[in-house]
Write a protein that holds these residues in place. Structure first.
Motif, PDB file in Angstrom:
ATOM      1  N   GLY A 172      -9.462  -1.141 -16.899  1.00 50.12           N
ATOM      2  CA  GLY A 172      -9.805  -2.354 -16.174  1.00 50.12           C
ATOM      3  C   GLY A 172      -8.602  -3.244 -15.921  1.00 50.12           C
ATOM      4  O   GLY A 172      -7.458  -2.879 -16.180  1.00 50.12           O
ATOM      5  N   GLY A 173      -8.892  -4.432 -15.398  1.00 48.01           N
ATOM      6  CA  GLY A 173      -7.845  -5.395 -15.110  1.00 48.01           C
ATOM      7  C   GLY A 173      -7.317  -5.340 -13.698  1.00 48.01           C
ATOM      8  O   GLY A 173      -6.530  -6.204 -13.286  1.00 48.01           O
ATOM      9  N   THR A 174      -7.696  -4.324 -12.908  1.00 51.34           N
ATOM     10  CA  THR A 174      -7.218  -4.205 -11.539  1.00 51.34           C
ATOM     11  C   THR A 174      -7.686  -5.399 -10.717  1.00 51.34           C
ATOM     12  O   THR A 174      -8.881  -5.705 -10.668  1.00 51.34           O
ATOM     13  N   LEU A 175      -6.752  -6.081 -10.078  1.00 48.50           N
ATOM     14  CA  LEU A 175      -7.080  -7.241  -9.255  1.00 48.50           C
ATOM     15  C   LEU A 175      -7.490  -6.765  -7.868  1.00 48.50           C
ATOM     16  O   LEU A 175      -6.686  -6.199  -7.127  1.00 48.50           O
ATOM     17  N   VAL A 176      -8.743  -6.988  -7.523  1.00 45.54           N
ATOM     18  CA  VAL A 176      -9.283  -6.596  -6.220  1.00 45.54           C
ATOM     19  C   VAL A 176      -9.412  -7.846  -5.357  1.00 45.54           C
ATOM     20  O   VAL A 176      -9.871  -8.895  -5.822  1.00 45.54           O
ATOM     21  N   THR A 177      -8.995  -7.733  -4.101  1.00 47.88           N
ATOM     22  CA  THR A 177      -9.047  -8.875  -3.191  1.00 47.88           C
ATOM     23  C   THR A 177      -9.773  -8.476  -1.916  1.00 47.88           C
ATOM     24  O   THR A 177      -9.457  -7.447  -1.307  1.00 47.88           O
ATOM     25  N   ALA A 178     -10.743  -9.285  -1.530  1.00 48.05           N
ATOM     26  CA  ALA A 178     -11.436  -9.134  -0.255  1.00 48.05           C
ATOM     27  C   ALA A 178     -11.027 -10.296   0.642  1.00 48.05           C
ATOM     28  O   ALA A 178     -10.977 -11.444   0.191  1.00 48.05           O
ATOM     29  N   VAL A 179     -10.701 -10.000   1.899  1.00 49.91           N
ATOM     30  CA  VAL A 179     -10.297 -11.046   2.834  1.00 49.91           C
ATOM     31  C   VAL A 179     -11.282 -11.102   3.988  1.00 49.91           C
ATOM     32  O   VAL A 179     -11.889 -10.105   4.373  1.00 49.91           O
ATOM     33  N   TYR A 226       8.996 -10.514 -17.751  1.00 50.78           N
ATOM     34  CA  TYR A 226      10.003  -9.925 -16.874  1.00 50.78           C
ATOM     35  C   TYR A 226       9.296  -9.034 -15.853  1.00 50.78           C
ATOM     36  O   TYR A 226       8.417  -8.250 -16.199  1.00 50.78           O
ATOM     37  N   ASN A 227       9.680  -9.192 -14.595  1.00 47.48           N
ATOM     38  CA  ASN A 227       9.007  -8.480 -13.521  1.00 47.48           C
ATOM     39  C   ASN A 227       9.401  -7.012 -13.493  1.00 47.48           C
ATOM     40  O   ASN A 227      10.520  -6.643 -13.831  1.00 47.48           O
ATOM     41  N   CYS A 228       8.465  -6.182 -13.068  1.00 48.71           N
ATOM     42  CA  CYS A 228       8.693  -4.742 -12.963  1.00 48.71           C
ATOM     43  C   CYS A 228       8.308  -4.276 -11.562  1.00 48.71           C
ATOM     44  O   CYS A 228       7.417  -4.850 -10.930  1.00 48.71           O
ATOM     45  N   SER A 229       8.976  -3.242 -11.093  1.00 46.31           N
ATOM     46  CA  SER A 229       8.665  -2.682  -9.787  1.00 46.31           C
ATOM     47  C   SER A 229       8.572  -1.170  -9.894  1.00 46.31           C
ATOM     48  O   SER A 229       9.304  -0.537 -10.653  1.00 46.31           O
ATOM     49  N   VAL A 230       7.661  -0.600  -9.128  1.00 43.95           N
ATOM     50  CA  VAL A 230       7.420   0.841  -9.132  1.00 43.95           C
ATOM     51  C   VAL A 230       8.333   1.503  -8.113  1.00 43.95           C
ATOM     52  O   VAL A 230       8.405   1.081  -6.961  1.00 43.95           O
ATOM     53  N   GLY A 231       9.050   2.543  -8.559  1.00 45.24           N
ATOM     54  CA  GLY A 231       9.924   3.275  -7.665  1.00 45.24           C
ATOM     55  C   GLY A 231       9.432   4.693  -7.448  1.00 45.24           C
ATOM     56  O   GLY A 231       8.286   5.031  -7.742  1.00 45.24           O
ATOM     57  N   LEU A 232      10.296   5.533  -6.937  1.00 38.95           N
ATOM     58  CA  LEU A 232       9.945   6.919  -6.680  1.00 38.95           C
ATOM     59  C   LEU A 232       9.898   7.724  -7.983  1.00 38.95           C
ATOM     60  O   LEU A 232      10.451   7.319  -8.998  1.00 38.95           O
ATOM     61  N   LEU A 233       9.216   8.852  -7.952  1.00 35.68           N
ATOM     62  CA  LEU A 233       9.191   9.811  -9.067  1.00 35.68           C
ATOM     63  C   LEU A 233       8.678   9.195 -10.358  1.00 35.68           C
ATOM     64  O   LEU A 233       9.173   9.461 -11.451  1.00 35.68           O
ATOM     65  N   ASN A 280       0.468   5.020 -10.480  1.00 39.65           N
ATOM     66  CA  ASN A 280      -0.224   4.362  -9.373  1.00 39.65           C
ATOM     67  C   ASN A 280      -1.614   3.864  -9.734  1.00 39.65           C
ATOM     68  O   ASN A 280      -2.299   3.284  -8.888  1.00 39.65           O
ATOM     69  N   SER A 281      -2.038   4.079 -10.985  1.00 43.12           N
ATOM     70  CA  SER A 281      -3.324   3.534 -11.423  1.00 43.12           C
ATOM     71  C   SER A 281      -3.260   2.023 -11.619  1.00 43.12           C
ATOM     72  O   SER A 281      -4.287   1.365 -11.764  1.00 43.12           O
ATOM     73  N   SER A 282      -2.050   1.475 -11.635  1.00 37.95           N
ATOM     74  CA  SER A 282      -1.872   0.032 -11.790  1.00 37.95           C
ATOM     75  C   SER A 282      -0.981  -0.491 -10.676  1.00 37.95           C
ATOM     76  O   SER A 282      -0.026   0.179 -10.269  1.00 37.95           O
ATOM     77  N   ARG A 283      -1.285  -1.696 -10.181  1.00 38.67           N
ATOM     78  CA  ARG A 283      -0.461  -2.336  -9.159  1.00 38.67           C
ATOM     79  C   ARG A 283       0.506  -3.341  -9.766  1.00 38.67           C
ATOM     80  O   ARG A 283       1.472  -3.737  -9.121  1.00 38.67           O
ATOM     81  N   ASN A 284       0.223  -3.785 -10.980  1.00 33.67           N
ATOM     82  CA  ASN A 284       1.007  -4.867 -11.572  1.00 33.67           C
ATOM     83  C   ASN A 284       1.449  -4.498 -12.981  1.00 33.67           C
ATOM     84  O   ASN A 284       0.615  -4.249 -13.858  1.00 33.67           O
ATOM     85  N   TYR A 285       2.761  -4.469 -13.181  1.00 35.98           N
ATOM     86  CA  TYR A 285       3.333  -4.212 -14.500  1.00 35.98           C
ATOM     87  C   TYR A 285       4.151  -5.424 -14.925  1.00 35.98           C
ATOM     88  O   TYR A 285       4.833  -6.049 -14.103  1.00 35.98           O
ATOM     89  N   ALA A 286       4.091  -5.750 -16.204  1.00 30.61           N
ATOM     90  CA  ALA A 286       4.852  -6.880 -16.729  1.00 30.61           C
ATOM     91  C   ALA A 286       5.408  -6.517 -18.094  1.00 30.61           C
ATOM     92  O   ALA A 286       4.721  -5.897 -18.917  1.00 30.61           O
ATOM     93  N   LEU A 287       6.657  -6.917 -18.340  1.00 31.53           N
ATOM     94  CA  LEU A 287       7.344  -6.624 -19.599  1.00 31.53           C
ATOM     95  C   LEU A 287       7.545  -7.913 -20.374  1.00 31.53           C
ATOM     96  O   LEU A 287       7.968  -8.929 -19.812  1.00 31.53           O
ATOM     97  N   PHE A 288       7.228  -7.879 -21.661  1.00 34.45           N
ATOM     98  CA  PHE A 288       7.490  -9.001 -22.568  1.00 34.45           C
ATOM     99  C   PHE A 288       8.394  -8.488 -23.676  1.00 34.45           C
ATOM    100  O   PHE A 288       8.115  -7.456 -24.290  1.00 34.45           O
ATOM    101  N   ALA A 289       9.495  -9.191 -23.914  1.00 34.86           N
ATOM    102  CA  ALA A 289      10.472  -8.739 -24.912  1.00 34.86           C
ATOM    103  C   ALA A 289      10.764  -9.855 -25.892  1.00 34.86           C
ATOM    104  O   ALA A 289      10.986 -11.000 -25.502  1.00 34.86           O
ATOM    105  N   GLY A 290      10.782  -9.506 -27.191  1.00 34.81           N
ATOM    106  CA  GLY A 290      11.042 -10.506 -28.208  1.00 34.81           C
ATOM    107  C   GLY A 290       9.810 -11.336 -28.487  1.00 34.81           C
ATOM    108  O   GLY A 290       8.753 -11.166 -27.877  1.00 34.81           O
ATOM    109  N   TYR A 299       2.678  -4.239 -20.089  1.00 35.05           N
ATOM    110  CA  TYR A 299       1.285  -4.405 -19.675  1.00 35.05           C
ATOM    111  C   TYR A 299       1.085  -3.814 -18.288  1.00 35.05           C
ATOM    112  O   TYR A 299       1.934  -3.972 -17.402  1.00 35.05           O
ATOM    113  N   SER A 300      -0.040  -3.147 -18.082  1.00 33.59           N
ATOM    114  CA  SER A 300      -0.440  -2.668 -16.764  1.00 33.59           C
ATOM    115  C   SER A 300      -1.730  -3.373 -16.373  1.00 33.59           C
ATOM    116  O   SER A 300      -2.729  -3.286 -17.084  1.00 33.59           O
ATOM    117  N   ASP A 301      -1.667  -4.123 -15.269  1.00 41.36           N
ATOM    118  CA  ASP A 301      -2.812  -4.925 -14.818  1.00 41.36           C
ATOM    119  C   ASP A 301      -3.358  -5.803 -15.946  1.00 41.36           C
ATOM    120  O   ASP A 301      -4.574  -5.947 -16.120  1.00 41.36           O
TER     121      ASP A 301
END
Length: 287
Positions: free
Chosen positions: A85-92, A200-207, A184-194, A261-263
């Motif tokens: 769970g946690g996937t943010l769904v948006t309807a416009v 800290y923001n994360c971005s999905v790349g290739l492979l 790809n099961s998550s659209r939003n990843y976030a890193l917490f350190a310490g 964290y994922s979503d």
């Protein structure tokens, strides 16, 4: 070494988009937010994207679509997410300010209400967790006479296979890099350190590569001697560390815990990970 700077170009799909900031070219790591003219709505669940190192956007650029019906959903996304769970769904569309109801009808026939938020031309909610993968039905009641139904598929949770890079300099410049299955099961990843609330923001790349920017803001560095040298091969996006035959003085600190964290859900297998932060290197000249 390829030292070219990545630049992403902004092209408006419909001409009804407004970019914040208002420019057409963005450098690597810069963000742009897309807004729409009155009577138009974002056709995506997100309105903010980042320029990546390959001169591409972190996600496809959102556009604006015209809405006309008094109670109407023009588009809904995403329709796939992690089983935790946690996937943010948006309807416009043209969403009424009151009276809207959202339900998830699971495969076993249980219909559960879902909390939601309404902003002008946008309805958003987070998917609840499920006990198994598979398809459920989203039911959105806009009014007594208007009900929209969508299929949503729950997939496997993201899993961290291994860490590609877990070291950086005090001044930054080296991302934390992870190899993630089912990324790809998550659209939003976030890193917490310490032991802080800093995200800290994360971005999905290739492979199946996930990169998280990290800059150490503390001052507690420890002295040690080592022979470590960093070499970066831009063509393969690989950071190699090797030893050479001269001594250099370094200071470092190990930052932990590191949580991913994922979503908004803590990844279950993400544990015993730390970040090694090195003092910025200095060049010594011997006569």
């Amino acid at each position: 070494m390829d030292a070219r700077i990545s630049i992403c170009h902004l092209e408006m799909p419909s001409g009804k988009e407004i970019s914040i900031p208002a420019k057409t070219a963005f450098y690597q790591f810069e963000y742009v937010t897309i807004e729409c003219f009155s009577g138009w709505a974002i056709n995506s669940s997100y309105d903010k994207v980042q320029c990546s190192g390959s001169s591409t956007w972190s996600y496809p650029l959102p556009g604006c679509v015209q809405v006309s019906s008094p109670s109407d959903i023009h588009s809904l996304s995403p329709t796939f997410g992690q089983v935790s769970g946690g996937t943010l769904v948006t309807a416009v569309g043209l969403i009424p300010n009151t009276g809207v109801e959202v339900y998830v009808n699971s495969s076993d026939g249980v219909m559960s209400p879902v909390e939601h938020n309404i902003k002008p031309q946008k309805l958003s909610f987070k998917m609840p967790n499920q006990t198994k993968e598979g398809e459920v039905q989203l039911i959105i009641k806009l009014s007594e006479n208007v009900t929209a139904k969508y299929d949503f598929v729950y997939g496997k949770d993201p899993i961290m296979d291994h860490t590609v890079q877990s070291a950086t300099l005090v001044s930054g410049g080296f991302d934390m890099v992870f190899y993630i299955s089912n990324i790809n099961s998550s659209r939003n990843y976030a890193l917490f350190a310490g032991n802080t609330d800093q995200q800290y923001n994360c971005s999905v790349g290739l492979l199946n590569i996930l990169s998280c920017d990290f800059t150490y803001t503390g001052t507690d560095l420890h002295y040690f001697k080592n022979h470590l040298v960093y070499v970066y091969f831009a063509a393969y996006n690989v950071l190699l560390c090797f030893y050479v035959d001269f001594e250099a003085d370094y200071k470092y600190i190990t930052v932990s815990p590191v949580l991913l964290y994922s979503d908004g859900v803590l990844m279950k297998n993400f544990q015993n990970i730390s970040i090694t932060v090195y003092a910025d290197p200095k060049i010594k000249v011997y006569q």
